[in-house]
Design an enzyme around this catalytic site. Structure first.
Site, PDB file in Angstrom:
ATOM      1  N   HIS A   1       0.840  -1.197   0.000  1.00  0.00           N
ATOM      2  CA  HIS A   1       0.000   0.000   0.000  1.00  0.00           C
ATOM      3  C   HIS A   1       0.887   1.263   0.000  1.00  0.00           C
ATOM      4  O   HIS A   1       1.917   1.306   0.682  1.00  0.00           O
ATOM      5  CB  HIS A   1      -0.858  -0.024   1.263  1.00  0.00           C
TER       6      HIS A   1
ATOM      7  N   TYR B   1      -4.927  -4.865   9.838  1.00  0.00           N
ATOM      8  CA  TYR B   1      -5.438  -5.475   8.602  1.00  0.00           C
ATOM      9  C   TYR B   1      -6.942  -5.740   8.749  1.00  0.00           C
ATOM     10  O   TYR B   1      -7.447  -5.897   9.849  1.00  0.00           O
ATOM     11  CB  TYR B   1      -4.670  -6.755   8.258  1.00  0.00           C
TER      12      TYR B   1
ATOM     13  N   GLY C   1       0.297  -5.263   1.647  1.00  0.00           N
ATOM     14  CA  GLY C   1      -0.932  -5.543   0.910  1.00  0.00           C
ATOM     15  C   GLY C   1      -0.686  -6.115  -0.468  1.00  0.00           C
ATOM     16  O   GLY C   1      -1.557  -6.742  -1.060  1.00  0.00           O
TER      17      GLY C   1
END
Ligand code: YXS
Length: 258
Positions: A63, A137, A107
């Site tokens: 991410h 998460y 991610g």
């Protein structure tokens, strides 16, 4: 400039991540990937390959950290770009094969593990890093990891936040093939061509059947609310702020919360 390179050769489409410096999954990159997937739906393709540029050290750094909210908002909600690209891959009508060179972080591991098959070079590594960054998460992400690996293995990857070699992930059934880097492209294209020779209709139905069956998690509302409350405890914590601050200050985070 687009952050992906799109190529079509026969019945195989290829999406190459090309966002400097480390293919961090920004909203822009995710939108380019999902647009490429959508455009490929209109062509008579049988398989899509997802890859980075040949020879990369980092397949994707996960991410885009600068796009993680630090104002008490949930960092991984349903409409977060990472969630969007995972769903786009899972619902794409033909198989998506991840062809992995370099290191995969955070991610990006979930994005790769949401592909239908994974072929990795011998040097590839995977690190699931929310615990290192102090990020909570989300439910879908954890369930996606649980679909592909045993709980003890997922716990080790989540709790250590350390890179794990592709061979270990193949031994644990997460990766389909690990090949020498020099053979990665030829091997993956041969696998794609094999898949491209079967009935595309049956492929589409089988993929959707498997998606629906593996997504059938009856979660009572109270369980869902409990998990959301646990996650809020994290993203409302000083440790979440510290994790992101430490990343930008290029230092190890000092976590205090228990
Ligand atoms: O200082 P400059 O401007 O050159 O920028 C550096 C890094 O700040 C930047 N960069 C990133 N920017 C945004 N988001 C990222 N995820 C990210 N990762 C790196 O890229 C430039 C080069 O990084 P540098 O100097 O560290 O390169 P390196 O070759 O020494 O190391 C590459 C990595 C990928 C091993 C290293 O950058 C790294 O460990 N990055 C963080 C990997 C990570 O923990 N990703 C998780 C992101 S959060 C996420 O995916 C989920 C929310 S979760 O955490 O829940 O899984």
């Amino acid at each position: 400039m687009s952050t992906v390179i799109i190529e079509v050769s026969g019945v195989v489409g290829t999406i190459t991540l090309n966002r400097p410096k480390v293919n961090a999954l920004s909203r822009e990159l995710i939108e380019d990937i999902t647009t490429a997937l959508d455009s490929m739906k209109e062509q008579n393709l049988r398989v899509v390959l997802l890859r980075a540029m040949p020879g990369v050290k980092v397949f994707s750094a996960g991410h885009e950290v600068t796009e993680l909210p630090t104002n008490g908002r949930d960092p991984l909600t349903y409409n977060d770009p990472l969630r969007q690209v995972v769903r786009a891959i899972q619902t794409h009508p033909c198989p998506v094969i991840a062809m992995i060179e370099g290191s995969v972080w955070g991610g990006a591991c979930e994005m790769v593990m949401s592909c239908d098959l994974i072929v990795a070079s011998e040097q590839a590594t995977f690190a699931i890093t929310p615990a290192k960054l102090g990020v909570p998460y989300n439910i879908s992400g954890i369930l996606n990891f649980m679909k592909v690996a045993s709980i003890p293995f997922i716990k080790e990857m989540l709790f250590t936040a350390q890179p794990v070699a592709a061979q270990r992930l193949m031994d644990c059934g997460v990766i389909n093939h690990v090949v020498p880097t020099a053979e990665l492209e030829s091997f993956t294209h041969q696998l794609a061509m094999q898949i491209g020779m079967v009935s595309p209709l049956v492929l589409r139905i089988l993929k959707e059947e498997l998606r629906v069956l593996t997504s059938a998690h009856p979660i009572p509302p109270e369980v869902y609310e409990r998990i959301q409350a646990l996650r809020r405890e994290v993203y409302d914590s000083e440790d979440y702020q510290e994790g992101i601050r430490a990343f930008f200050e290029k230092r190890k985070p000092v976590f205090h919360c228990k």
